[in-house]
Design an enzyme around this catalytic site. Structure first.
Site, short mmCIF file in Angstrom:
data_model
loop_
_atom_site.label_atom_id
_atom_site.label_comp_id
_atom_site.label_asym_id
_atom_site.label_seq_id
_atom_site.Cartn_x
_atom_site.Cartn_y
_atom_site.Cartn_z
N PRO A 165 9.80 3.18 -5.51
CA PRO A 165 8.58 4.42 -4.67
C PRO A 165 7.00 3.52 -5.44
CG PRO A 165 9.86 5.72 -5.81
CD PRO A 165 10.49 4.10 -6.00
N GLU A 166 6.71 3.26 -4.94
CA GLU A 166 4.93 2.66 -4.59
C GLU A 166 3.78 3.93 -4.97
OE1 GLU A 166 4.32 -0.46 -2.25
OE2 GLU A 166 6.75 -1.09 -2.07
N LYS A 196 2.54 3.74 -9.98
CA LYS A 196 3.60 4.80 -10.20
C LYS A 196 4.45 5.11 -11.06
CE LYS A 196 4.79 0.13 -8.33
NZ LYS A 196 5.40 -1.16 -8.20
N ARG A 239 11.10 -11.38 -6.29
CA ARG A 239 11.11 -10.61 -5.54
C ARG A 239 11.17 -10.81 -3.71
NH1 ARG A 239 9.34 -5.60 -7.33
NH2 ARG A 239 10.19 -4.53 -5.65
#
Length: 335
Positions: free
Chosen positions: A2-3, A50, A312
């Site tokens: 979740p951003e 976040k 990433r």
């Protein structure tokens, strides 16, 4: 993971329950005793990047705590989990909304961050008894309102078992909140900086631009929560594509115009994503997890990160996001 826009939506879901008392609890959390929330009042809800912060206080009318015990902070030796994006962003040398309300939601993008500022202050109010619960959502964290998450597929054993919530809070108004896959810890206050929050009106562009201009790949800097709090892998990929910048471009070699455009796309994409969440629209990406860019070029995918840091996955279009050729790099260095 979740951003920022997703966590802001979680904040919107929780905020209507501020002012209600916890009357019953449940959950599988071992770090936090769910029973210790009973009889506490949810007094405030704030969001930063976040992370979600929830303040719980005892009943002020009691005059004293009496039999109501506040949750204990994490014991010594228990360290909070580091933010993976923060680790990736630092060089080694320096060191889905899961629940959508069935009722239409009115778009309310916070117009100020006075609440965030108060988090930075002391905890003298209420005799210093308040506690801020810091909620981090990791890769798959979520909050559900008045319903529990259901299994979407069978596990490795073939069983259809529903996920178990870490914490369930039943409130005096008749509703309940279920927290899944969240890392939760108690704080006497929350050290937050609205100037780094990409969805805050107080987001400091100058600070962000200065960070981006350093001699390291911009895809590392974008994930640095000290300057781009709330920015995650999706926003990173989309903003870089829209700005036409290769992920491994050194910020020190990019023109001020390129850096300004990159920050613009970070803010615009994040705000559009948040607005879409309130309108019940699914976010459509142009490059993230795509095989072709919108123009039709083949998309490249690779894992990028500093040596020894988190890698990433990154998607980019070599034609729409070219790397500077050697002669242009030399010119940029001499400029």
């Amino acid at each position: 993971m979740p951003e920022g826009p997703s966590v802001r939506k979680f904040h919107h879901l929780v905020s209507p329950f501020v002012g209600q008392q916890v009357v019953k609890t449940g959950g599988s959390s071992k770090k936090l005793n769910p029973a210790s929330f009973q009889f506490l009042w949810l007094q405030d809800a704030q969001v930063h990047g976040k992370k979600l912060f929830l303040r719980f206080d005892p009943d002020e009318e009691l005059g004293s705590l009496g039999n109501v015990s506040l949750p204990e902070p994490l014991q010594k030796g228990e360290r909070e989990e580091e933010d993976q994006d923060q680790k990736q962003a630092l060089r080694p040398s320096s060191q889905n909304i899961s629940n959508e309300s069935s009722q239409p939601l009115e778009l309310v993008i916070p117009s100020g961050d006075s609440g965030l500022e108060c988090l930075q202050g002391d905890t003298s109010a209420g005799g210093g008894a308040e506690r801020w619960l810091q909620v981090s959502f990791g890769l798959f964290g979520s909050i559900w309102v008045n319903e529990f998450s259901r299994a979407k597929k069978a596990n490795k054993r073939g069983d259809w078992r529903d996920p178990i919530p870490r914490l369930v809070l039943y409130l005096s108004g008749g509703s309940f909140l279920a927290f899944y896959n969240c890392q939760m810890s108690w704080r006497s206050s929350a050290l937050v900086q609205p100037t780094s929050d990409i969805l805050s009106e107080k987001f400091h562009r100058g600070q962000a631009l200065e960070a981006l201009g350093r001699e390291q790949p911009v895809c590392y800097t974008l994930l640095d929560q000290r300057y781009f709090s709330g920015l995650g892998n999706i926003i990173k990929n989309e903003a870089l594509y829209r700005a036409g910048i290769h992920p491994l471009s050194l910020g020190s070699l990019l023109s001020p115009q390129h850096l300004e455009a990159l920050v613009d796309h970070v803010v615009e994409f994040s705000a559009d994503w948040l607005q879409g969440k309130f309108q019940g629209k699914q976010q459509h990406t142009q490059i993230y997890q795509k095989e072709q860019c919108p123009v039709g070029h083949p998309v490249m995918k690779d894992a990028f990160g500093p040596p020894g840091g988190f890698q990433r996955l990154t998607w980019w279009c070599p034609q729409c996001q070219p790397r500077l050729p050697p002669n242009e790099q030399e010119q940029a260095q001499l400029a």
